[in-house]
Design a protein around this motif. Structure first.
Motif, PDB file in Angstrom:
ATOM      1  N   LEU A   1      31.420  27.090  36.440  1.00  0.00           N
ATOM      2  CA  LEU A   1      32.016  28.405  36.657  1.00  0.00           C
ATOM      3  C   LEU A   1      33.533  28.392  36.540  1.00  0.00           C
ATOM      4  N   ALA A   2      34.125  27.226  36.392  1.00  0.00           N
ATOM      5  CA  ALA A   2      35.586  27.122  36.315  1.00  0.00           C
ATOM      6  C   ALA A   2      36.123  28.023  35.207  1.00  0.00           C
ATOM      7  N   GLY A   3      37.153  28.792  35.528  1.00  0.00           N
ATOM      8  CA  GLY A   3      37.785  29.676  34.553  1.00  0.00           C
ATOM      9  C   GLY A   3      37.208  31.074  34.506  1.00  0.00           C
ATOM     10  N   SER A   4      36.137  31.328  35.253  1.00  0.00           N
ATOM     11  CA  SER A   4      35.504  32.647  35.201  1.00  0.00           C
ATOM     12  C   SER A   4      36.446  33.756  35.660  1.00  0.00           C
ATOM     13  N   PHE A   5      37.330  33.417  36.594  1.00  0.00           N
ATOM     14  CA  PHE A   5      38.240  34.418  37.141  1.00  0.00           C
ATOM     15  C   PHE A   5      39.672  34.219  36.638  1.00  0.00           C
ATOM     16  N   ASP A   6      39.798  33.603  35.457  1.00  0.00           N
ATOM     17  CA  ASP A   6      41.124  33.507  34.840  1.00  0.00           C
ATOM     18  C   ASP A   6      41.697  34.896  34.621  1.00  0.00           C
ATOM     19  N   TYR A   7      40.832  35.838  34.237  1.00  0.00           N
ATOM     20  CA  TYR A   7      41.207  37.242  34.077  1.00  0.00           C
ATOM     21  C   TYR A   7      40.081  38.104  34.629  1.00  0.00           C
ATOM     22  N   VAL A   8      40.416  39.115  35.419  1.00  0.00           N
ATOM     23  CA  VAL A   8      39.399  40.025  35.948  1.00  0.00           C
ATOM     24  C   VAL A   8      39.936  41.457  35.940  1.00  0.00           C
ATOM     25  N   VAL A   9      39.009  42.389  35.812  1.00  0.00           N
ATOM     26  CA  VAL A   9      39.284  43.805  36.049  1.00  0.00           C
ATOM     27  C   VAL A   9      38.316  44.257  37.135  1.00  0.00           C
ATOM     28  N   ALA A  10      38.838  44.781  38.220  1.00  0.00           N
ATOM     29  CA  ALA A  10      37.989  45.238  39.320  1.00  0.00           C
ATOM     30  C   ALA A  10      37.286  46.535  38.932  1.00  0.00           C
ATOM     31  N   ILE A  11      35.977  46.582  39.121  1.00  0.00           N
ATOM     32  CA  ILE A  11      35.203  47.811  38.953  1.00  0.00           C
ATOM     33  C   ILE A  11      35.217  48.528  40.301  1.00  0.00           C
ATOM     34  N   ASP A  12      35.557  49.793  40.300  1.00  0.00           N
ATOM     35  CA  ASP A  12      35.772  50.507  41.560  1.00  0.00           C
ATOM     36  C   ASP A  12      34.466  50.920  42.226  1.00  0.00           C
ATOM     37  N   TYR A  13      33.640  49.918  42.492  1.00  0.00           N
ATOM     38  CA  TYR A  13      32.437  50.102  43.301  1.00  0.00           C
ATOM     39  C   TYR A  13      32.705  49.521  44.688  1.00  0.00           C
TER      40      TYR A  13
ATOM     41  N   ILE B   1      34.750  42.874  35.997  1.00  0.00           N
ATOM     42  CA  ILE B   1      34.586  42.382  34.625  1.00  0.00           C
ATOM     43  C   ILE B   1      35.415  41.107  34.564  1.00  0.00           C
ATOM     44  N   HIS B   2      34.813  40.004  34.203  1.00  0.00           N
ATOM     45  CA  HIS B   2      35.556  38.740  34.198  1.00  0.00           C
ATOM     46  C   HIS B   2      35.144  37.875  33.021  1.00  0.00           C
ATOM     47  N   VAL B   3      35.718  36.694  32.932  1.00  0.00           N
ATOM     48  CA  VAL B   3      35.473  35.790  31.811  1.00  0.00           C
ATOM     49  C   VAL B   3      34.046  35.236  31.879  1.00  0.00           C
ATOM     50  N   ASP B   4      33.371  35.263  30.743  1.00  0.00           N
ATOM     51  CA  ASP B   4      31.992  34.796  30.681  1.00  0.00           C
ATOM     52  C   ASP B   4      31.923  33.281  30.847  1.00  0.00           C
ATOM     53  N   HIS B   5      30.936  32.811  31.636  1.00  0.00           N
ATOM     54  CA  HIS B   5      30.747  31.374  31.835  1.00  0.00           C
ATOM     55  C   HIS B   5      29.462  30.885  31.193  1.00  0.00           C
ATOM     56  N   GLY B   6      28.799  31.735  30.403  1.00  0.00           N
ATOM     57  CA  GLY B   6      27.638  31.303  29.654  1.00  0.00           C
ATOM     58  C   GLY B   6      26.308  31.537  30.329  1.00  0.00           C
ATOM     59  N   GLY B   7      26.286  32.328  31.389  1.00  0.00           N
ATOM     60  CA  GLY B   7      25.034  32.597  32.084  1.00  0.00           C
ATOM     61  C   GLY B   7      25.128  33.859  32.908  1.00  0.00           C
ATOM     62  N   PRO B   8      24.019  34.235  33.583  1.00  0.00           N
ATOM     63  CA  PRO B   8      23.995  35.444  34.401  1.00  0.00           C
ATOM     64  C   PRO B   8      25.007  35.378  35.546  1.00  0.00           C
TER      65      PRO B   8
ATOM     66  N   LYS C   1      36.584  35.086  26.931  1.00  0.00           N
ATOM     67  CA  LYS C   1      37.969  35.046  27.400  1.00  0.00           C
ATOM     68  C   LYS C   1      38.907  35.830  26.483  1.00  0.00           C
ATOM     69  N   ALA C   2      38.756  35.651  25.173  1.00  0.00           N
ATOM     70  CA  ALA C   2      39.608  36.385  24.244  1.00  0.00           C
ATOM     71  C   ALA C   2      39.368  37.890  24.367  1.00  0.00           C
ATOM     72  N   HIS C   3      38.105  38.264  24.610  1.00  0.00           N
ATOM     73  CA  HIS C   3      37.788  39.675  24.770  1.00  0.00           C
ATOM     74  C   HIS C   3      38.358  40.227  26.080  1.00  0.00           C
ATOM     75  N   MET C   4      38.372  39.407  27.129  1.00  0.00           N
ATOM     76  CA  MET C   4      38.984  39.837  28.390  1.00  0.00           C
ATOM     77  C   MET C   4      40.471  40.109  28.203  1.00  0.00           C
ATOM     78  N   LYS C   5      41.150  39.231  27.490  1.00  0.00           N
ATOM     79  CA  LYS C   5      42.582  39.439  27.242  1.00  0.00           C
ATOM     80  C   LYS C   5      42.803  40.721  26.441  1.00  0.00           C
ATOM     81  N   ALA C   6      41.967  40.945  25.436  1.00  0.00           N
ATOM     82  CA  ALA C   6      42.090  42.165  24.637  1.00  0.00           C
ATOM     83  C   ALA C   6      41.837  43.402  25.486  1.00  0.00           C
ATOM     84  N   LEU C   7      40.848  43.323  26.373  1.00  0.00           N
ATOM     85  CA  LEU C   7      40.537  44.461  27.240  1.00  0.00           C
ATOM     86  C   LEU C   7      41.687  44.759  28.185  1.00  0.00           C
ATOM     87  N   LEU C   8      42.253  43.725  28.776  1.00  0.00           N
ATOM     88  CA  LEU C   8      43.372  43.924  29.695  1.00  0.00           C
ATOM     89  C   LEU C   8      44.564  44.577  28.995  1.00  0.00           C
TER      90      LEU C   8
END
Length: 250
Positions: free
Chosen positions: A169-181, A206-213, A222-229
């Motif tokens: 799971l390392a790196g999963s929270f390198d970038y996150v966007v909080a969903i307002d739930y 919404i955070h960096v994918d670690h390859g599983g549920p 990760k690249a998509h997270m940066k683009a989204l941010l």
């Protein structure tokens, strides 16, 4: 489960690992193969029998009930479409509202919660909440990559251990966007205020994918997270639309 401060006029549900679904202790344990990318075609042409204004507002795959839940001020919508009610595999697309209607961006492979989706999320149910939510705050373990949303860099964005499929799971929270739930807007994603109560979960990101549920979050590359941010703009009132395909089509 609807709280007017944290959801946008629609059914929904909750949660975080340290983010990603419920309980800080969950950070010690884990989050299907990526779905093939497919770019939906924006609805530019009026549908026969449909008023032009309605046709221009359509987002492919969303039915009238879900479209009606997107606030009028919203000019950005991240649509996360699950493969099925009980599937952890999904895709994510950032749509931008323009003068000619909603324009779809690139389709990104994504994961949602291990057990799929819930219309009444509870802490620990390992399902992602259905519904439409605002996106207000961001952060991560790494420095701000150019986010327009308020961004907090902190060592608190840790994700130790392994996921449900044994993936690190390392790196999963390198970038996150909080969903307002079930959270207070305008606060760090790490804030544990839960307006609906702790039993309704929280920390849905919404955070960096670690390859599983995940435990309840949405994850993309990760690249998509940066683009989204870099793309999400508070002046465009961004929202996220969460659900599996059949539910979204209602």
């Amino acid at each position: 489960m609807i709280d007017r401060r944290t959801t946008v006029g629609f059914l929904a549900a909750p949660f975080l690992l340290s983010g990603c679904g419920g309980d800080p202790s969950a950070a010690r344990s884990g989050a299907a193969p990526n779905a093939p990318a497919r770019t939906p075609t924006p609805a530019r042409t009026p549908v026969p029998g449909m008023p032009v204004s309605a046709a221009l507002r359509r987002i492919p795959g969303l039915g009238p009930a879900v479209m009606a839940a997107i606030p009028g001020l919203a000019r950005q919508a991240v649509v996360v479409t699950g493969r099925g009610r009980d599937s952890p595999v999904s895709t994510a697309v950032l749509h931008e509202r323009t003068e000619v209607g909603w324009e779809a961006g690139q389709t990104w492979p994504a994961h949602n919660a291990l057990h799929g989706w819930s219309g009444h999320h509870m802490a620990g149910d390992l399902r992602s909440p259905l519904g439409v939510y605002t996106l207000s705050d961001a952060g991560g373990l790494l420095d701000d990559p150019g986010s327009r949303l308020p961004y907090e860099q902190s060592s608190g964005f840790v994700s130790p251990g392994t996921g449900f499929e044994g993936e690190p799971l390392a790196g999963s929270f390198d970038y996150v966007v909080a969903i307002d739930y079930n959270r207070e807007r305008g606060r760090s994603p790490l804030d544990w205020t839960r307006p609906l109560g702790a039993d309704r979960g929280g920390g849905i990101w919404i955070h960096v994918d670690h390859g599983g549920p995940t435990h309840g979050c949405i994850s993309i590359g990760k690249a998509h997270m940066k683009a989204l941010l870099r793309a999400l703009d508070p002046d465009r009132h961004p929202v996220v639309v969460l659900g599996y395909a059949d539910w979204l089509a209602r």
